[in-house]
Design a protein around this motif. Structure first.
Motif: not given
Length: 281
Positions: A172-186, A206-214
């Protein structure tokens, strides 16, 4: 107020940031701009790239099918250069065209040795990724993809076997240049724990969406785009393994440190291949 500057060939541009003790989000101070890896440091890095016109290009494919294919072939356990190699190998064979090949055909293609830096290499997870790619290409052929927002596309993609939140957010980030998602790698997780804007007690499993919101709250606090911040942090953390390792090792013992601190062997490697940014994962 903190002041830093960006030096160009013909001029110097000053950058002003809040005081070190001010909070970028509740409980997280800006810190000193010159101190890696404070929030002020990351804000400056993003602004410096803007001023120097060093934009980062995310998109790999010319179609969504190609983008999904590229991201599925990269990610955890796959060196970025090999993921890209496999993507171009399959693209040349027509894997991402309207008439998608069957799983067995994709498996045969992924099992073929490929030339890489003067030697032949093989793709590690040919059977698994062939299955995932076949399912993804079927869904993309049968259903219209929602593209009104990065999150809508991300959530739609997670219905495909083998595509979790991180890979779907990556697409989504790559295709739409989106700012409402996050790629949470190490690398993003390590930066977030070191700067204090991600909760080290949470996990992406377990908590991807919570970390993304942060992460998204943090980018808003800095006043920068989430996609820019994600990319800049990733590049900088990848380029500084020794510094990152030393900083993490200085942290008090914790579950996060035990699981995610880089080993000494890995810290000796320095890999700044910019192709990895597009295939980050």
């Amino acid at each position: 107020m903190q002041r830093a500057c960006v030096m160009l060939e013909s001029m110097t541009i000053n950058v002003e940031l809040p005081p070190a003790e001010a909070e970028v989000v509740p409980g997280v101070p800006w810190g000193a701009v010159e101190a890696f890896p404070t929030p002020a440091y990351w804000a400056y890095q993003v602004m410096a790239r803007r001023i120097e016109a060093r934009s980062i290009q995310y998109k790999l494919g010319k179609t969504l099918r190609e983008e999904v294919g590229a991201c599925l072939l990269g990610g955890h356990g796959i060196p970025a250069s090999i993921g890209l190699l496999a993507y171009h190998h399959l693209k040349a064979k027509g894997a991402f065209e309207a008439e998608a090949p069957e799983e067995q055909t994709l498996f045969q293609w992924l099992s073929e040795p490929m030339h890489h830096e003067g030697r032949l290499v093989r793709y590690r997870f040919a059977s698994q990724k062939a299955r995932y790619l076949a399912a993804a290409m079927r869904k993309l052929a049968q259903e219209p993809s929602p593209e009104q927002s990065g999150r809508a596309l991300r959530d739609w993609l997670t219905a495909i076997p083998g595509i979790g939140y991180k890979t779907a957010s990556w697409v989504a980030r790559n295709w739409l240049d989106a700012d409402d998602v996050a790629i949470l790698d190490i690398h993003i997780l390590r930066a977030g724990v070191l700067a204090g804007f991600l909760d080290q007690e949470l996990t992406v499993e377990r908590n991807y969406l919570a970390l993304e919101a942060q992460f998204l709250q943090f980018s808003q606090g800095l006043g920068v785009r989430a996609s820019e911040l994600d990319a800049v942090i990733w590049l900088d953390m990848m380029a500084s393994p020794l510094t990152v390792g030393a900083t993490l090792n200085a942290l008090p013992e914790s579950k996060f440190k035990a699981k995610h601190a880089p080993s000494r062997a890995r810290s000796q490697r320095r890999d700044t291949d910019t192709h990895q940014l597009a295939l980050l994962g």
